[in-house]
Design a protein around this motif. Structure first.
Motif, PDB file in Angstrom:
ATOM      1  N   CYS A  58       0.856  -1.189   0.000  1.00 22.25           N
ATOM      2  CA  CYS A  58       0.000   0.000   0.000  1.00 22.25           C
ATOM      3  C   CYS A  58       0.895   1.243   0.000  1.00 22.25           C
ATOM      4  CB  CYS A  58      -0.887  -0.005   1.230  1.00 22.25           C
ATOM      5  SG  CYS A  58      -1.762   1.552   1.491  1.00 22.25           S
ATOM      6  N   CYS A  61       0.378   2.854   3.861  1.00 20.01           N
ATOM      7  CA  CYS A  61       0.730   2.149   5.105  1.00 20.01           C
ATOM      8  C   CYS A  61       1.714   1.010   4.907  1.00 20.01           C
ATOM      9  CB  CYS A  61      -0.528   1.637   5.792  1.00 20.01           C
ATOM     10  SG  CYS A  61      -1.274   0.222   4.973  1.00 20.01           S
ATOM     11  N   THR A  63       1.304  -1.981   3.910  1.00 18.83           N
ATOM     12  CA  THR A  63       0.857  -3.350   4.136  1.00 18.83           C
ATOM     13  C   THR A  63       0.827  -4.093   2.800  1.00 18.83           C
ATOM     14  OG1 THR A  63      -0.753  -4.732   5.298  1.00 18.83           O
ATOM     15  CG2 THR A  63      -1.667  -3.047   3.841  1.00 18.83           C
ATOM     16  N   CYS A  70      -4.549   0.287   0.109  1.00 21.94           N
ATOM     17  CA  CYS A  70      -5.237  -0.853   0.725  1.00 21.94           C
ATOM     18  C   CYS A  70      -6.647  -0.443   1.172  1.00 21.94           C
ATOM     19  CB  CYS A  70      -4.426  -1.372   1.907  1.00 21.94           C
ATOM     20  SG  CYS A  70      -4.589  -0.359   3.390  1.00 21.94           S
ATOM     21  N   CYS A  73      -6.697   2.028   4.283  1.00 21.62           N
ATOM     22  CA  CYS A  73      -6.316   3.413   3.980  1.00 21.62           C
ATOM     23  C   CYS A  73      -7.350   4.118   3.110  1.00 21.62           C
ATOM     24  CB  CYS A  73      -4.949   3.454   3.307  1.00 21.62           C
ATOM     25  SG  CYS A  73      -3.604   3.079   4.430  1.00 21.62           S
TER      26      CYS A  73
HETATM   27 ZN    ZN Z   1      -2.764   1.113   3.495  1.00 23.45          ZN
END
Ligand code: ZN
Length: 203
Positions: A58, A61, A63, A70, A73
């Motif tokens: 992402c 963030c 991830t 993502c 977010c």
């Molecule tokens: Zn994210």
């Protein structure tokens, strides 16, 4: 001694490289795969390749996800002023399972490892700084919750982040103990995780 022939041995060797798979499990899995219908094996192989190819991080963030941003977010229902810093995507998943957290995350994809000289540029720390610095004026970051593991490296990481972020004036909290020392977050039950989050302490 090669009892099984080259192909079967190669398959067992590959499976043995996966975490938690010892020689016996690898052998069992290999023989299971060999006995599966061809189309199931094709599907498994295709799924593996596709998952690996489509994986990305992402852009906010960090991830593991399969889109640029993502789902957490991109959600307007989440509180974007609170960022929980975790080590891995599995930790994020563990907190999501509690259903008790409505902020967003930052996934470091590792920790500092002072004993091996692994520093902040080898984890997704710069991305966290960028996020804080470039947060919308009308949506500033108000709290950073440090939820790295209580291992030596997890603690060192939390300490480092605290030191760097303290001058920004943002509230920094650390999840409470209750998470056992050296405990891997992803294995801890949801009640303990919720409690650790509720009782977080300001640093
Ligand atoms: Zn994210």
């Amino acid at each position: 001694m090669n009892y099984y022939g080259t192909q079967v041995t190669a398959l067992i060797e590959e499976l043995k490289r996966l975490p938690g798979i010892g020689p016996k499990s690898a052998q069992r899995l290999a023989f299971h795969i060999i006995s599966m219908p061809q189309e199931h094996v094709d599907h498994l192989a295709h799924t593996l390749v596709e998952a690996r190819e489509k994986i990305r991080y992402c852009k906010y963030c960090c991830t593991i996800t399969d889109s640029e941003v993502c789902p957490i977010c991109s959600s307007q229902k989440r509180d974007h002023s609170t960022i929980m810093v975790v080590e891995h995507t599995q930790d994020l998943a563990a907190y999501e399972k509690t259903g008790q957290y409505n902020g967003v995350y930052h996934v470091l994809q590792g920790t500092l490892v002072p004993s091996l000289g692994k520093g902040p540029d080898q984890i997704r720390f710069k991305e966290l700084m960028d996020r804080i610095e470039h947060a919308d004026q009308d949506r500033p970051v108000k709290e950073i919750i440090l939820a790295t593991n209580s291992s030596l490296d997890g603690e060192a990481t939390a300490m480092y982040i605290t030191k760097v972020l303290k001058p920004t004036g943002i509230k920094i909290t650390r999840i409470a103990s209750g998470v056992p020392i050296g405990g891997e977050l992803e294995y801890i039950d949801e009640v303990t995780l919720s409690r650790a989050l509720d009782r977080r302490i300001e640093l």
